[in-house]
Enzyme design. Structure first.
Site, PDB file in Angstrom:
ATOM      1  N   LYS A  72       0.797  -1.239   0.000  1.00  0.00           N
ATOM      2  CA  LYS A  72       0.000   0.000   0.000  1.00  0.00           C
ATOM      3  C   LYS A  72       0.828   1.287   0.000  1.00  0.00           C
ATOM      4  O   LYS A  72       0.367   2.302  -0.514  1.00  0.00           O
ATOM      5  CB  LYS A  72      -0.949   0.013   1.204  1.00  0.00           C
ATOM      6  N   GLU A  84      -4.840  13.573  -3.796  1.00  0.00           N
ATOM      7  CA  GLU A  84      -4.177  14.390  -2.773  1.00  0.00           C
ATOM      8  C   GLU A  84      -4.161  13.764  -1.377  1.00  0.00           C
ATOM      9  O   GLU A  84      -3.116  13.679  -0.736  1.00  0.00           O
ATOM     10  CB  GLU A  84      -4.870  15.752  -2.704  1.00  0.00           C
ATOM     11  N   ALA A 134      -3.852   5.500  15.278  1.00  0.00           N
ATOM     12  CA  ALA A 134      -3.113   6.396  14.385  1.00  0.00           C
ATOM     13  C   ALA A 134      -2.336   5.580  13.359  1.00  0.00           C
ATOM     14  O   ALA A 134      -1.334   6.032  12.813  1.00  0.00           O
ATOM     15  CB  ALA A 134      -2.172   7.287  15.198  1.00  0.00           C
ATOM     16  N   GLY A 135      -2.798   4.345  13.093  1.00  0.00           N
ATOM     17  CA  GLY A 135      -2.170   3.490  12.095  1.00  0.00           C
ATOM     18  C   GLY A 135      -2.740   3.764  10.710  1.00  0.00           C
ATOM     19  O   GLY A 135      -3.305   4.842  10.458  1.00  0.00           O
ATOM     20  N   GLY A 136      -2.611   2.792   9.831  1.00  0.00           N
ATOM     21  CA  GLY A 136      -3.037   2.974   8.438  1.00  0.00           C
ATOM     22  C   GLY A 136      -4.516   3.320   8.317  1.00  0.00           C
ATOM     23  O   GLY A 136      -4.884   4.315   7.673  1.00  0.00           O
ATOM     24  N   ALA A 137      -5.371   2.532   8.951  1.00  0.00           N
ATOM     25  CA  ALA A 137      -6.817   2.759   8.843  1.00  0.00           C
ATOM     26  C   ALA A 137      -7.196   4.090   9.489  1.00  0.00           C
ATOM     27  O   ALA A 137      -7.999   4.855   8.940  1.00  0.00           O
ATOM     28  CB  ALA A 137      -7.571   1.613   9.495  1.00  0.00           C
ATOM     29  N   ARG A 158      -2.081   4.710  21.495  1.00  0.00           N
ATOM     30  CA  ARG A 158      -1.110   4.183  22.467  1.00  0.00           C
ATOM     31  C   ARG A 158       0.223   4.900  22.317  1.00  0.00           C
ATOM     32  O   ARG A 158       0.805   5.361  23.280  1.00  0.00           O
ATOM     33  CB  ARG A 158      -0.944   2.669  22.232  1.00  0.00           C
TER      34      ARG A 158
END
Ligand code: ATR
Length: 266
Positions: A72, A84, A134-137, A158
Site C-alpha cells: 500500500k 491528494e 493512528a495506524g493505516g486505517a 497508544r
C-alpha cells in the site's frame, strides 16, 4: 459469465495471497451489474512490485488493480498520479489504469468508512469526533472525517507521537476543523470511532474507556469480525447507537467496483 477477449480484467495484488476475499465480493458485484469483467488475485512479492506494475501498464485490457498488504505504501512511487489525500496519508489501495497505461492511485478506506456512516444516517457535518488509533486505517479515517465537515477531531493512540504526527498532517490539509490529542476518555464527542486493531481477538483490551459513554454518543468500529466487538457491546449497554465494521468494507467494494469497472451499482 464467460471470459472472452472483451472481458475487462482487474487484479488484486498481495503477499500472501491465499487469504484474499475481495475477488468474491467484487466478482459478485460485476455479475449482478451484468458487467463483462473479472477480478483476479495476483501474488506479488515486495521486490517484484515494480516489474509487475510495469507489466500492468502494458496490459491493454487491464482496468486497474487493488493493492493490499504489503504494497500500500510502496505503490505510491510507482503511480503517475495519486489523489491528494492518498498522498498525505501515504497509502493507496486501488489504482486505475487509463487507456494510455497511466496509473492513478486512490485510498478508499476513509471514503468507505464515511459512506457507511452516511448509509446509517449518522451525521458528520459540524459534529465532534473521537478517533482511537493512528495506524493505516486511522490515517485514512481522520482525513475522511475532516474532509466531511467534522468541526472537532480528537485523536488518541497508544503511541502518542503517531497521533501527534497524524494531527499535524490532517490539520494542514483541513485547517477549519479543530484538533486535539486525546486520552482514553471519549467524553463529549458525538461520534466515537475505534480504528485500532483492538477487538480482533477476544482477549484484546478495550481501545478506549467505555465507562463515560452516554446515550447521545454514537460508537463506530472498523473491526468486522467479530461483528459485535467488546467495544460495541459495552457501548450498547451504555445506550449508545453503534455502527459495526462491515459497512466500511461493503462501501469500499462498491467504490472499487465503480473505479475498476466504470459502473454505478444498480
Ligand atoms: P491498520 O493498518 O489496521 O490500521 P496499523 O497501521 O498496524 O494497522 O495500526 C494499528 C493501530 O492499532 C495503531 O493505532 C496501534 O497503536 P500504536 O500506533 O501505538 O502501535 C493500535 N494498536 C495495536 N495494538 C494495540 C494495543 N495492544 N494497545 C493499544 N493500541 C494498539
Amino acid at each position: 459469465m464467460e471470459i472472452t477477449g472483451n472481458t475487462r480484467i482487474s487484479a488484486i495484488i498481495a503477499d500472501p495471497i491465499h487469504h484474499v476475499k475481495t475477488p468474491q465480493g467484487i466478482n459478485a458485484r460485476l455479475l449482478a451489474n451484468h458487467v463483462d469483467g473479472v477480478l483476479v488475485p495476483v501474488h506479488v512479492s515486495a521486490d517484484e512490485l515494480p516489474a509487475v506494475v510495469n507489466g500492468f501498464r502494458a496490459m491493454k485490457n487491464l482496468q486497474g488493480f487493488i493493492v493490499t498488504v504489503p504494497h500500500k505504501s510502496a505503490i505510491l512511487a510507482l503511480c503517475d498520479e495519486v489523489e491528494e489525500d492518498a498522498q498525505r496519508i501515504g497509502a493507496v489501495n486501488v489504482v486505475r489504469r487509463d487507456e494510455n497505461g497511466r496509473l492513478r492511485g486512490y485510498m478508499l478506506d476513509g471514503e468507505g468508512f464515511v459512506a457507511g456512516l452516511k448509509g446509517a444516517n449518522i451525521p458528520l457535518a459540524n459534529q465532534t469526533a473521537y478517533l482511537a488509533g493512528a495506524g493505516g486505517a486511522a490515517n485514512a479515517i481522520a482525513f475522511a472525517l475532516a474532509k466531511n465537515g467534522v468541526k472537532q477531531l480528537t485523536i488518541a493512540n497508544r503511541t502518542a507521537e503517531k497521533a501527534e504526527d497524524l494531527i499535524d498532517r490532517v490539520s494542514k490539509a483541513y485547517p477549519k476543523c479543530q484538533y486535539q490529542l486525546g486520552s482514553r476518555d471519549p467524553s463529549g464527542h458525538n461520534l466515537v470511532v475505534n480504528a485500532t486493531s483492538l477487538g480482533l481477538r477476544t482477549e484484546d483490551a478495550l481501545p478506549l474507556d467505555t465507562e463515560p459513554l452516554t446515550p447521545d454518543q454514537t460508537v463506530a468500529e472498523i473491526i468486522m469480525q467479530p461483528a459485535e466487538t467488546a467495544l460495541l457491546a459495552a457501548a450498547k449497554s451504555k445506550g449508545c447507537q453503534v455502527h459495526p465494521g462491515l459497512p466500511m468494507l461493503q462501501n469500499q467494494l462498491a467504490l472499487m467496483t465503480k473505479i475498476l469497472a466504470f459502473i454505478e451499482e444498480e
